[in-house]
Scaffold this motif. Structure first.
Motif, PDB file in Angstrom:
ATOM      1  N   CYS A   1       0.832  -1.205   0.000  1.00 43.49           N
ATOM      2  CA  CYS A   1       0.000   0.000   0.000  1.00 43.49           C
ATOM      3  C   CYS A   1       0.867   1.256   0.000  1.00 43.49           C
ATOM      4  O   CYS A   1       1.738   1.411   0.866  1.00 43.49           O
TER       5      CYS A   1
ATOM      6  N   PHE B   1      -4.340  -0.715  -5.662  1.00 43.70           N
ATOM      7  CA  PHE B   1      -4.548   0.564  -6.341  1.00 43.70           C
ATOM      8  C   PHE B   1      -3.359   0.952  -7.228  1.00 43.70           C
ATOM      9  O   PHE B   1      -2.920   2.097  -7.253  1.00 43.70           O
TER      10      PHE B   1
ATOM     11  N   TYR C   1      -9.539   0.416  -7.687  1.00 43.50           N
ATOM     12  CA  TYR C   1     -10.467   1.326  -7.021  1.00 43.50           C
ATOM     13  C   TYR C   1     -11.920   0.907  -7.262  1.00 43.50           C
ATOM     14  O   TYR C   1     -12.247   0.286  -8.281  1.00 43.50           O
TER      15      TYR C   1
ATOM     16  N   ASP D   1      -6.403   4.907   0.830  1.00 43.56           N
ATOM     17  CA  ASP D   1      -5.904   3.595   0.437  1.00 43.56           C
ATOM     18  C   ASP D   1      -5.529   2.740   1.639  1.00 43.56           C
ATOM     19  O   ASP D   1      -5.857   1.555   1.692  1.00 43.56           O
TER      20      ASP D   1
END
Length: 382
Positions: free
Chosen positions: A13, A91, A117, A21
């Motif tokens: 991440c 993402f 997303y 996120d």
């Protein structure tokens, strides 16, 4: 950096906008570990921002175990870590080249998934679970799209989430306890309780002025966020957690930053929730309360297409008048242009919206959650 034994899952991440996120990744990591007993390693590039969501985290430590999850700082100089059986790139954050090369050396190679997303656009179901071969290495990355229908990746939802929501709703003492923890007394009976969590928005001041002149008492609770500057401009002075502003019918309460479980409880208590981004947007839907979404702004107004797609889906079963009012208010909020008339029309429809929000949450809950679908998909690749 000394690593523990090879985990079941690696989650990568990059923290964008401080919360969005990492909010999704942290919920997913806890669900994988807590509900499914998996060994999860979470790589995060910004532990300082992450520590806002997770007070147990020490942002100065590059390697630590938090709530059963191995949390590692994702630094430029990446360690020689052995990849997990499942590698989740969230993402489109782009994994370190050295780590991808080690993935290719594994036999069998890990299941490599990009969690994308959330969107309600029609193309999502067609792109969901599609493969993308690596141009040089013997690896295939698969795209996994969260969504609102059975042919997408679904939405994050813990197994006990709805039961916890119902328990708080039925327990007055628990509700008072939530208020005690944020340093305020419960608002008087008959007050319209609104939570406000948004990006910077020129409409915030106009909305506060509309609430100030409301015929119904309004209590606006504001977790510390990027809305604070606009609220300070309305109040005419600096504000911090624990401060309040009373003007006309409006009582504004500034809350400390809330970790995820406390924020969920706040959403359950409120009559209307203004939310932003993806994580709070999904949690507001599980709260089964009327909501207003401030979608993350994108270049060339690309976010407006995503907003329209969700509104088309969400409003499909609403009566024409209620649908028109909701659409008009959401669009005005995202354009930064709220009038008193916008608010009055919207406020008159809140009871109907609450019934709709409850039905919407019930419908979504009949589907498998994102974690369950992600586990099933990853196992099909191994």
């Amino acid at each position: 950096m000394a690593m523990a034994s090879r985990p079941d899952w690696d989650i990568f991440c990059k923290v964008i906008d401080n919360l969005g996120d990492i909010g999704v990744c942290w919920r997913l990591a806890r669900q994988l570990a807590g509900e499914h007993g998996l060994r999860v390693r979470l790589w995060v590039d910004d532990l300082e921002s992450f520590s806002l969501l997770c007070p147990q985290l020490d942002p100065l430590r590059s390697l630590q175990r938090v709530l059963g999850i191995e949390v590692c700082r994702w630094a430029t100089l990446f360690p020689a870590a052995c990849p997990a059986r499942v590698v989740l790139e969230t993402f489109a954050c782009r994994l370190p080249v050295s780590f991808v090369e080690r993935m290719a050396q594994q036999s069998p190679s890990p299941a490599w998934i990009n969690l994308d997303y959330l969107s309600a656009e029609d193309w999502v179901s067609s792109w969901h679970a599609l493969p993308s071969p690596h141009p040089q290495l013997p690896l295939i990355k698969y795209f996994f799209f969260p969504g609102f229908s059975a042919d997408t990746g679904g939405l994050l939802r813990e197994q006990d989430l709805l039961a916890r929501r119902a328990h708080v709703a039925a327990n007055t003492e628990l509700q008072i306890g939530v208020w005690d923890e944020v340093g305020f007394a419960p608002p008087p009976v008959g007050t319209l309780l609104i939570s406000l969590f948004a990006y910077e928005n020129p409409a915030i001041g106009d909305l506060l002025h509309a609430w100030e002149s409301s015929d119904t008492p309004i209590c606006c609770v504001v977790p510390l966020s990027r809305t604070l500057a606009a609220i300070e401009a309305f109040a005419g002075n600096r504000l911090g957690a624990g401060d309040s502003v009373c003007r006309g019918a409006l009582d504004i309460r500034i809350l400390p930053f809330l970790e995820q479980s406390r924020y969920d409880q706040l959403l359950w208590l409120c009559d209307l929730n203004f939310v932003r981004g993806e994580d709070s947007f999904v949690r507001a839907q599980w709260a089964a309360r009327p909501l207003v979404w401030h979608i993350y702004p994108q270049e060339n107004a690309a976010h407006r297409v995503k907003l329209d797609a969700f509104l088309a889906l969400y409003c499909a079963d609403l009566p024409t008048t209620s649908s028109a009012v909701l659409r008009e208010f959401w669009q005005a909020w995202n354009l930064g242009r709220i009038t008193i008339e916008h608010w009055r029309n919207f406020a008159q429809s809140i009871d109907r919206q609450r019934t709709h929000a409850q039905r919407w949450a019930e419908r979504l809950a009949r589907q498998d959650d994102l974690c369950t679908r992600l586990l099933c998909f990853s196992r099909s690749l191994l």
